[in-house]
Design a protein around this motif. Structure first.
Motif: not given
Ligand code: GLA
Length: 381
Positions: A130, A217, A187, A128, A94, A163, A165, A183, A17, A102-103, A52-53
């Motif tokens: 999210d 992270d 980020d 992972k 992910y 994850c 946050w 997490r 990521w 998230c994306a 990741d994403d």
């Molecule tokens: C969130 C996660 C990041 C990453 C992005 C991917 O922000 O906290 O670590 O995985 O999504 O979109």
């Protein structure tokens, strides 16, 4: 399926990521595996390769399955898993507990068992998970338990890495979900300010312990502002700041996921990430929790103390101020009084030198944002 935790000590690896954002591909993952094996990162313990994403198609297929984007992963995800497994790595992927990642790719909400089965079939070893685009009425706790249950019943050992946050009092319930890492912060970005913010918030909550590790992270060490991710790539840090960043993550027992391009990483970063003394503190089998000891007269400097297997202690001296500072630690604050007849034998983990035995106190001069990390043995005088 094994009964032991999949990672009895904090896991180590690489994650796409921070540097690569949505620019991920089969070629990148396979080349990263090759580079990590060639450069000794696998033998140093970095075993998880985490995609990741942005790896999937924008929509599920007609059966509701997630599919890998064929432009990025032309041979599919099982091919990538087989490739990294043949090299001795484990594969991480992910997913997200909401309706979208998230994306904006498909999330696992109401598809938890189906997705867990799919990941198992592909040979995934780490998930992972999210926190974006969640139905507002369902607590994070429930959504994490759902995927935790699905993974525990998918027929394959898959390490569950949540994850979310650090929201919704995660420390109080995370262990009930089966997660082995969580997490705890927003980020990270490739800047000293971000490193400092995450470290200070983590030190406030000394909760990492065997079985479930507090994830600070992905590492930014070695990025030097060169990432393709507009959300994480800032101006970069100095070599000194990357050293302090890595020492903090290692001493505090965060998972260590490399975030730079390992194919082109500078030698000094490779040496830092494979520093044996720092990694032995990180991988200490007791996974002891750190506490913070004060250094007098300097509010922006502190010492982290971590008990190690066999009676040793790791002492990390950190100067977060913008000017050089002299840090003095009184051993009284560690529980070592003068009448004990004991002192501490210091080994300097960063310079690999042995400054000797000290009694009552130890002082070190550190540059701004600098650190000194020592393995100390309690010895009779
Ligand atoms: C969130 C996660 C990041 C990453 C992005 C991917 O922000 O906290 O670590 O995985 O999504 O979109």
């Amino acid at each position: 399926m094994q009964n032991q935790p999949l990672s009895p000590v904090p896991p180590m690896g690489w994650n796409s990521w921070n540097t690569f954002y949505d620019q991920i591909s089969e070629e990148l993952i396979c080349e990263t595996a090759d580079a990590m094996a060639d450069k000794g990162l696998l033998s140093a313990g970095y075993e998880y390769l985490i995609i990741d994403d942005c790896w999937s198609m924008r929509e599920r297929d007609q059966q509701g399955n997630l599919t890998a984007d064929p432009e990025k992963f032309p041979h599919g995800m099982k091919y990538v898993a087989d490739y990294v497994h043949a090299k001795g790595f484990k594969l991480g992927l992910y997913a997200c507990c909401g309706v979208r990642t998230c994306a904006g790719y498909p999330g696992s909400f109401e598809h938890e068992f189906q997705d867990a089965a799919q990941f198992a079939e592909w040979g995934v070893d780490y998930l992972k998970y999210d926190n974006c685009h969640r139905p507002a009425s369902i607590p994070s706790e429930i959504l994490c338990r759902r995927m935790g249950m699905a993974l525990r019943n998918c027929g394959r050992d898959i390490l569950f890495a949540v994850c979310q946050w650090g929201t919704e009092n995660v420390r109080e319930w995370i262990r009930s979900t089966g997660a082995q890492t969580f997490r705890s912060t927003v980020d990270i970005q490739d800047s000293w300010k971000s490193i400092e913010k995450i470290a200070l918030s983590r030190i406030e909550h000394p909760c990492s312990a065997p079985g479930c590790f507090d994830d600070m992270d992905i590492l930014v060490a070695g990025m030097y502002g060169r990432g393709m991710n507009p959300e994480t790539s800032m101006g970069g840090c100095t070599e000194e700041e990357y050293r302090t960043h890595f020492a903090l993550w290692a001493t505090l027992g965060s998972p260590l996921m490399i975030g730079c391009d390992v194919r082109t990483m500078p030698e000094e970063i490779l040496a830092l990430l494979t520093n044996r003394d720092l990694l032995s503190i990180h991988q200490d089998p007791e996974c002891g929790s750190c506490y913070k000891a004060a250094v007098y007269g300097n509010p922006d400097a502190f010492v982290l103390v971590k008990p190690l297997r066999g009676g040793d202690y790791a002492l990390g001296f950190f100067n977060f101020s913008d000017v050089p500072a002299n840090l003095t630690l009184n051993f009284w604050d560690l529980g070592l009084s003068a009448v004990s007849g004991r002192g501490l034998r210091f080994h300097d983990c960063l310079s690999n030198q042995d400054p000797g035995i000290f009694t009552e106190q130890f002082s070190v001069k550190l540059p701004s944002h600098g650190c000194g990390v020592y393995r100390c043995q309690v010895v009779g005088l």
